[in-house]
Design a protein around this motif. Structure first.
Motif, mmCIF file in Angstrom:
data_model
loop_
_atom_site.group_PDB
_atom_site.id
_atom_site.type_symbol
_atom_site.label_atom_id
_atom_site.label_comp_id
_atom_site.label_asym_id
_atom_site.label_seq_id
_atom_site.Cartn_x
_atom_site.Cartn_y
_atom_site.Cartn_z
ATOM 1 N N CYS A 2 0.844 -1.185 0.000
ATOM 2 C CA CYS A 2 0.000 0.000 0.000
ATOM 3 C C CYS A 2 0.887 1.246 0.000
ATOM 4 O O CYS A 2 2.110 1.166 -0.046
ATOM 5 C CB CYS A 2 -0.906 -0.001 1.224
ATOM 6 N N VAL A 3 0.268 2.381 0.096
ATOM 7 C CA VAL A 3 0.968 3.668 0.035
ATOM 8 C C VAL A 3 1.928 3.884 1.208
ATOM 9 O O VAL A 3 2.781 4.756 1.153
ATOM 10 C CB VAL A 3 -0.061 4.814 -0.091
ATOM 11 N N MET A 4 1.842 3.065 2.251
ATOM 12 C CA MET A 4 2.727 3.241 3.412
ATOM 13 C C MET A 4 4.204 3.118 3.041
ATOM 14 O O MET A 4 5.057 3.693 3.701
ATOM 15 C CB MET A 4 2.389 2.223 4.502
ATOM 16 N N CYS A 5 4.530 2.392 1.979
ATOM 17 C CA CYS A 5 5.950 2.267 1.611
ATOM 18 C C CYS A 5 6.494 3.551 0.982
ATOM 19 O O CYS A 5 7.688 3.648 0.739
ATOM 20 C CB CYS A 5 6.186 1.061 0.711
ATOM 21 N N THR A 6 5.647 4.544 0.774
ATOM 22 C CA THR A 6 6.121 5.841 0.268
ATOM 23 C C THR A 6 6.457 6.807 1.399
ATOM 24 O O THR A 6 6.945 7.905 1.155
ATOM 25 C CB THR A 6 5.080 6.517 -0.655
ATOM 26 N N VAL A 7 6.177 6.424 2.629
ATOM 27 C CA VAL A 7 6.422 7.293 3.789
ATOM 28 C C VAL A 7 7.909 7.294 4.145
ATOM 29 O O VAL A 7 8.539 6.246 4.221
ATOM 30 C CB VAL A 7 5.590 6.821 5.007
ATOM 31 N N ARG B 290 10.047 7.341 6.893
ATOM 32 C CA ARG B 290 9.873 7.104 8.329
ATOM 33 C C ARG B 290 10.832 7.935 9.157
ATOM 34 O O ARG B 290 10.535 8.275 10.296
ATOM 35 C CB ARG B 290 10.032 5.621 8.631
ATOM 36 N N GLY B 291 11.989 8.270 8.620
ATOM 37 C CA GLY B 291 12.946 9.090 9.350
ATOM 38 C C GLY B 291 12.429 10.489 9.595
ATOM 39 O O GLY B 291 12.665 11.089 10.641
ATOM 40 N N LYS B 292 11.705 11.030 8.625
ATOM 41 C CA LYS B 292 11.158 12.386 8.730
ATOM 42 C C LYS B 292 9.686 12.398 9.098
ATOM 43 O O LYS B 292 9.131 13.443 9.392
ATOM 44 C CB LYS B 292 11.326 13.116 7.389
ATOM 45 N N GLY B 293 9.039 11.228 9.028
ATOM 46 C CA GLY B 293 7.611 11.175 9.297
ATOM 47 C C GLY B 293 6.792 11.841 8.219
ATOM 48 O O GLY B 293 5.702 12.326 8.462
ATOM 49 N N GLU B 294 7.314 11.871 6.995
ATOM 50 C CA GLU B 294 6.619 12.534 5.884
ATOM 51 C C GLU B 294 6.112 11.499 4.888
ATOM 52 O O GLU B 294 6.806 10.556 4.541
ATOM 53 C CB GLU B 294 7.572 13.482 5.147
ATOM 54 N N TRP B 295 4.913 11.753 4.410
ATOM 55 C CA TRP B 295 4.327 10.905 3.390
ATOM 56 C C TRP B 295 4.896 11.317 2.044
ATOM 57 O O TRP B 295 4.880 12.488 1.680
ATOM 58 C CB TRP B 295 2.822 11.067 3.410
ATOM 59 N N GLY B 296 5.421 10.375 1.275
ATOM 60 C CA GLY B 296 6.034 10.675 -0.017
ATOM 61 C C GLY B 296 5.013 11.011 -1.080
ATOM 62 O O GLY B 296 5.135 11.988 -1.797
ATOM 63 N N GLY B 297 3.984 10.190 -1.188
ATOM 64 C CA GLY B 297 2.869 10.359 -2.093
ATOM 65 C C GLY B 297 3.110 11.198 -3.327
ATOM 66 O O GLY B 297 3.980 10.933 -4.127
ATOM 67 N N PHE B 298 2.335 12.264 -3.465
ATOM 68 C CA PHE B 298 2.393 13.115 -4.654
ATOM 69 C C PHE B 298 3.755 13.767 -4.827
ATOM 70 O O PHE B 298 4.243 13.902 -5.935
ATOM 71 C CB PHE B 298 1.316 14.207 -4.586
ATOM 72 N N GLU C 258 6.656 6.807 -5.460
ATOM 73 C CA GLU C 258 7.707 5.788 -5.511
ATOM 74 C C GLU C 258 7.888 5.177 -4.122
ATOM 75 O O GLU C 258 7.761 5.871 -3.135
ATOM 76 C CB GLU C 258 9.026 6.387 -5.995
ATOM 77 N N PRO C 259 8.123 3.892 -4.026
ATOM 78 C CA PRO C 259 8.444 2.928 -5.082
ATOM 79 C C PRO C 259 7.234 2.241 -5.705
ATOM 80 O O PRO C 259 7.387 1.390 -6.577
ATOM 81 C CB PRO C 259 9.306 1.909 -4.348
ATOM 82 N N LEU C 260 6.004 2.593 -5.265
ATOM 83 C CA LEU C 260 4.813 1.930 -5.807
ATOM 84 C C LEU C 260 4.710 2.052 -7.321
ATOM 85 O O LEU C 260 4.406 1.088 -8.011
ATOM 86 C CB LEU C 260 3.541 2.516 -5.170
ATOM 87 N N LYS C 261 4.949 3.241 -7.828
ATOM 88 C CA LYS C 261 4.795 3.471 -9.268
ATOM 89 C C LYS C 261 5.706 2.549 -10.071
ATOM 90 O O LYS C 261 5.265 1.917 -11.038
ATOM 91 C CB LYS C 261 5.087 4.932 -9.604
#
Length: 192
Positions: A113-118, A120-128, A133-136
């Motif tokens: 799911c989209v959680m692999c775009t987060v 974790r070190g910064k607590g930021e969601w990568g998403g848009f 990435e890496p989902l795409k």
């Protein structure tokens, strides 16, 4: 060679994280219920007892991502057990992993799911911001034909078993099966 156990691959045990207790849950669900044999219990089939990831799969994924200026660490996928050695995407063909005092049996491939775009070190969601990435990238080559996975790419192996696993085990043995799917879940002939 005949039977389900065709050959073995040795892996180095490099990371083991304590999993959660799923003994109080129900056996599967309407979507993934056939992944767990009668009598085996998991609190949530998408959060199996143990998530096994293969370092060689991460190396291959990062090889694909580097051209886009991205890399991802194993922590993005939140595995309980990470195995070194073998081939990239061994999760497709490993049916069981035998340790000194434990065995893990693959129950289903882990769709991401989209959680692999987060980050974790910064607590930021990568998403848009990071183009999902890496989902795409994984959606381009790791989406199963089985409709239960939808457009979620696969990384890792949801497993269940018994015994005690320790980093001190050093080496474990992956038992391989025929084809590129877990026979118990019959996830079709491979990837889209």
């Amino acid at each position: 060679m005949t039977g389900r156990e065709k050959e073995g691959v040795e892996y180095g045990v490099y990371k083991v994280v304590k999993g959660r207790n799923n003994k109080d849950g129900e056996r599967g669900d309407s979507k993934w219920g056939d992944c767990y044999p009668s009598g085996e219990v998991s609190g949530a089939t998408d959060g199996s007892q143990v998530l096994v990831a293969f370092s060689s799969s991460l190396v291959d994924l990062n090889r694909r991502l580097i051209s886009k200026g991205e890399v991802v660490g194993m922590e993005a996928f939140r595995p309980n057990v990470v195995l070194e050695g073998g081939r990239a995407w061994d999760e497709d063909r490993v049916r069981a992993v035998k340790f000194k005092r434990a065995v893990l049996r693959g129950r289903k491939l882990c769709h991401r799911c989209v959680m692999c775009t987060v980050d974790r070190g910064k607590g930021e969601w990568g998403g848009f911001r990071k183009g999902f990435e890496p989902l795409k990238t994984m959606r381009g080559f790791r989406c199963a034909k089985d409709e239960r996975y939808g457009d979620s790419p696969i990384f890792g192996l949801n497993a269940a078993g018994e015994g005690k696993i320790s980093v001190e085990d050093g080496i474990c043995l992956g038992i391989l099966g025929r084809g590129s799917n877990l026979g118990i879940t019959n996830i079709a002939d491979g990837y889209k």
